[in-house]
Design an enzyme around this catalytic site. Structure first.
Site, PDB file in Angstrom:
ATOM      1  N   ARG A  44     -39.761 -10.828  -8.327  1.00  0.00           N
ATOM      2  CA  ARG A  44     -38.357 -10.830  -7.903  1.00  0.00           C
ATOM      3  C   ARG A  44     -38.100 -11.862  -6.810  1.00  0.00           C
ATOM      4  O   ARG A  44     -36.958 -12.282  -6.623  1.00  0.00           O
ATOM      5  CB  ARG A  44     -37.950  -9.438  -7.383  1.00  0.00           C
ATOM      6  CG  ARG A  44     -37.840  -8.381  -8.473  1.00  0.00           C
ATOM      7  CD  ARG A  44     -37.320  -7.069  -7.890  1.00  0.00           C
ATOM      8  NE  ARG A  44     -36.150  -7.316  -7.069  1.00  0.00           N
ATOM      9  CZ  ARG A  44     -35.976  -6.817  -5.848  1.00  0.00           C
ATOM     10  NH1 ARG A  44     -36.891  -6.037  -5.312  1.00  0.00           N
ATOM     11  NH2 ARG A  44     -34.883  -7.093  -5.172  1.00  0.00           N
TER      12      ARG A  44
ATOM     13  N   ARG B 234     -30.044  -4.915  -5.695  1.00  0.00           N
ATOM     14  CA  ARG B 234     -28.927  -4.592  -4.813  1.00  0.00           C
ATOM     15  C   ARG B 234     -27.957  -5.750  -4.630  1.00  0.00           C
ATOM     16  O   ARG B 234     -26.769  -5.548  -4.357  1.00  0.00           O
ATOM     17  CB  ARG B 234     -29.455  -4.154  -3.440  1.00  0.00           C
ATOM     18  CG  ARG B 234     -30.079  -2.768  -3.424  1.00  0.00           C
ATOM     19  CD  ARG B 234     -30.678  -2.463  -2.059  1.00  0.00           C
ATOM     20  NE  ARG B 234     -31.278  -1.134  -2.040  1.00  0.00           N
ATOM     21  CZ  ARG B 234     -30.658  -0.024  -1.630  1.00  0.00           C
ATOM     22  NH1 ARG B 234     -29.401  -0.104  -1.227  1.00  0.00           N
ATOM     23  NH2 ARG B 234     -31.268   1.137  -1.645  1.00  0.00           N
TER      24      ARG B 234
ATOM     25  N   CYS C  86     -34.912  -2.532  -3.993  1.00  0.00           N
ATOM     26  CA  CYS C  86     -36.138  -2.132  -3.296  1.00  0.00           C
ATOM     27  C   CYS C  86     -35.983  -0.790  -2.586  1.00  0.00           C
ATOM     28  O   CYS C  86     -34.920  -0.473  -2.052  1.00  0.00           O
ATOM     29  CB  CYS C  86     -36.521  -3.179  -2.246  1.00  0.00           C
ATOM     30  SG  CYS C  86     -37.321  -4.635  -2.909  1.00  0.00           S
TER      31      CYS C  86
ATOM     32  N   LYS D 225     -34.037 -17.567  -2.660  1.00  0.00           N
ATOM     33  CA  LYS D 225     -33.494 -16.448  -3.449  1.00  0.00           C
ATOM     34  C   LYS D 225     -32.255 -15.866  -2.782  1.00  0.00           C
ATOM     35  O   LYS D 225     -31.232 -15.635  -3.434  1.00  0.00           O
ATOM     36  CB  LYS D 225     -34.561 -15.361  -3.607  1.00  0.00           C
ATOM     37  CG  LYS D 225     -34.037 -14.080  -4.257  1.00  0.00           C
ATOM     38  CD  LYS D 225     -35.095 -13.007  -4.330  1.00  0.00           C
ATOM     39  CE  LYS D 225     -35.086 -12.097  -3.143  1.00  0.00           C
ATOM     40  NZ  LYS D 225     -34.260 -10.892  -3.342  1.00  0.00           N
ATOM     41  N   ASN D 226     -32.337 -15.631  -1.469  1.00  0.00           N
ATOM     42  CA  ASN D 226     -31.246 -14.940  -0.775  1.00  0.00           C
ATOM     43  C   ASN D 226     -30.042 -15.834  -0.520  1.00  0.00           C
ATOM     44  O   ASN D 226     -29.027 -15.361  -0.012  1.00  0.00           O
ATOM     45  CB  ASN D 226     -31.753 -14.342   0.535  1.00  0.00           C
ATOM     46  CG  ASN D 226     -32.668 -13.155   0.309  1.00  0.00           C
ATOM     47  OD1 ASN D 226     -32.641 -12.530  -0.750  1.00  0.00           O
ATOM     48  ND2 ASN D 226     -33.505 -12.844   1.289  1.00  0.00           N
TER      49      ASN D 226
ATOM     50  N   ASP E 222     -37.860  -9.723   6.792  1.00  0.00           N
ATOM     51  CA  ASP E 222     -38.540 -10.151   5.564  1.00  0.00           C
ATOM     52  C   ASP E 222     -39.877 -10.835   5.821  1.00  0.00           C
ATOM     53  O   ASP E 222     -40.594 -11.161   4.871  1.00  0.00           O
ATOM     54  CB  ASP E 222     -37.637 -11.091   4.759  1.00  0.00           C
ATOM     55  CG  ASP E 222     -36.596 -10.348   3.943  1.00  0.00           C
ATOM     56  OD1 ASP E 222     -36.647  -9.106   3.917  1.00  0.00           O
ATOM     57  OD2 ASP E 222     -35.736 -10.998   3.330  1.00  0.00           O
TER      58      ASP E 222
END
Length: 419
Positions: A398, A93, A117, A22-23, A306
């Site tokens: 998410r 974000r 978040c 995802k990141n 994380d």
């Protein structure tokens, strides 16, 4: 609103395939705005945040097509307005990542100040200051960052703090700037490296990604490319902890062991047997109770923030007392309060959590407060006696693709209640 129901007490066993990161996918999708030809991105995870980013691109007039394998093709030549509106940005974000590409390619950007978040302040001042140093005129009005520039100029930028999205935004902006940009105190995360390699595949000139000094020589244009997003190291770590916390054996496939050195070291410290291959990791905790492990979060290559919540869950049933120090986000202990509802013995002192392991957690209704907190509650539910109900699981969606299907495939008793 959807919920998860988990019946705890089953050791997990089997293989799980890891999705794209995802990141990494989010900045790469933002980076497609820089190309003057169509770009195809593969191994994109099917997540709510990715859907939001695709919707954001579409809202700006960009042509986006997605096939059944989540291969995303983007053609930014059709862009009609360089505006990222509040109703989309407030949910994620990472939307701030369109700021640099829009400004560099189209000379203007109106991007809402971000939401996302509730894990603490993540200021955008570093993004803004860097772009101003590159010649942009920026005003913050009515909740929007309004940026204008004919063509950005290369500059030497020393980032006040290590910021992943700040590094990524400024690196993308610099690819089309006039001259050379040097980013000092840059983030070193694998996702930054993946973005750099994606930009290089489109013709960008970047060296030093993965170190704290990145050098970008601006070029007049970037061309189309095909690129595949790297595996998600946080998803990988979460399933490895799921194997460890349940006293099971789990193999993660399609992953990058070299991205998880700090996490694997802590799993071994907790007593797990860890074996790695080229693209797989095997964890075995059968017949053993985990041992408490102290950890302190810090920027890559140190222990990732994380993964803090997941290891907090592991420590709740470990043998001994552990200390977790969170140095990245000031509000990232909200999951600790929910885990207390499951019988965890946790004391909070500022940015430090002291956890005394207990032999057994007890099921209870809990509520997810952010993405990684959601994962920690799922992990705790896997070992709690009885049925744990987790509310507000939109946070999980998410960042974790098909989490209930993947855990069910490993033998967990978990189901989504649609409501």
């Amino acid at each position: 609103m959807d919920k998860l129901h988990i019946e705890g007490g089953r050791p997990l066993e089997g293989e799980v395939r890891i999705s794209g990161a995802k990141n990494a996918a989010l900045p790469i999708l933002a980076g497609t705005l820089l190309a003057s030809e169509p770009v195809a991105v593969g191994n994109v995870p099917h997540l709510q945040d990715v859907t939001t980013m695709i919707e954001l691109l579409g809202r700006m007039g960009v042509t986006v097509t997605v096939d059944e394998r989540m291969q995303v093709e983007v053609d930014a030549r059709s862009l009609t307005n360089a505006v990222a509106p509040y109703e989309l940005v407030k949910t994620m974000r990472a939307s701030i990542l369109v700021l640099g590409p829009l400004l560099a390619r189209f000379g203007q950007a109106d991007v809402s100040l971000p939401g996302g978040c509730a894990i603490g302040a993540r200021p955008v001042n570093i993004h803004v200051a860097g772009l101003q140093a590159m010649g942009a005129e920026i005003a913050i009005e009515n909740g929007y960052i309004r940026a204008r520039a004919n063509r950005l100029r290369g500059a030497r930028l020393v980032l006040d703090t290590v910021t992943v999205t700040g590094t990524e935004n400024l690196m993308m902006a610099a690819t089309l700037a006039d001259g050379q940009t040097v980013l000092e105190n840059a983030a070193r995360e694998p996702e930054v490296v993946d973005l750099a390699e994606f930009l290089i595949s489109m013709g960008a000139k970047i060296r030093g990604a993965g170190t704290d000094k990145i050098i970008i020589d601006g070029v007049p244009r970037l061309h189309g490319a095909q690129y595949r997003v790297q595996p998600d190291r946080i998803e990988t770590g979460t399933y490895l902890v799921a194997g460890a916390i349940t006293g099971g054996r789990v193999r993660t496939l399609n992953t990058r062991p070299d991205h998880l050195d700090a996490v694997l070291a802590k799993l071994q410290e907790a007593g797990a047997d860890v074996v790695t291959g080229v693209d797989w990791i095997d964890i075995d905790m059968r017949g053993r109770r985990p041992k408490s492990t102290d950890l302190r979060t810090a920027p890559y290559p140190a222990f990732p923030t994380d993964m803090q919540a997941q290891f907090a869950a592991l420590n709740t049933i470990a043998d001994g007392v552990s200390t977790i120090i969170e140095t990245i986000f000031e509000n990232r202990f909200m999951h600790m309060l929910e885990m207390r509802r499951l019988g965890a013995e946790i004391r909070l002192e500022g940015n430090t959590a002291i956890i005394k392991g207990v032999p057994q957690l007890q099921a209870a209704p809990v509520m997810a407060t952010d993405l990684r907190a959601s994962a920690s509650l799922v992990l705790a539910g896997l070992i709690a006696q009885g049925r744990t109900e987790i509310e507000r699981i939109y946070h999980i969606d998410r960042g974790y693709e098909a989490i209930e299907e993947k855990l069910s495939g490993l033998g967990a008793s978990i189901r989504r209640i649609v409501g």
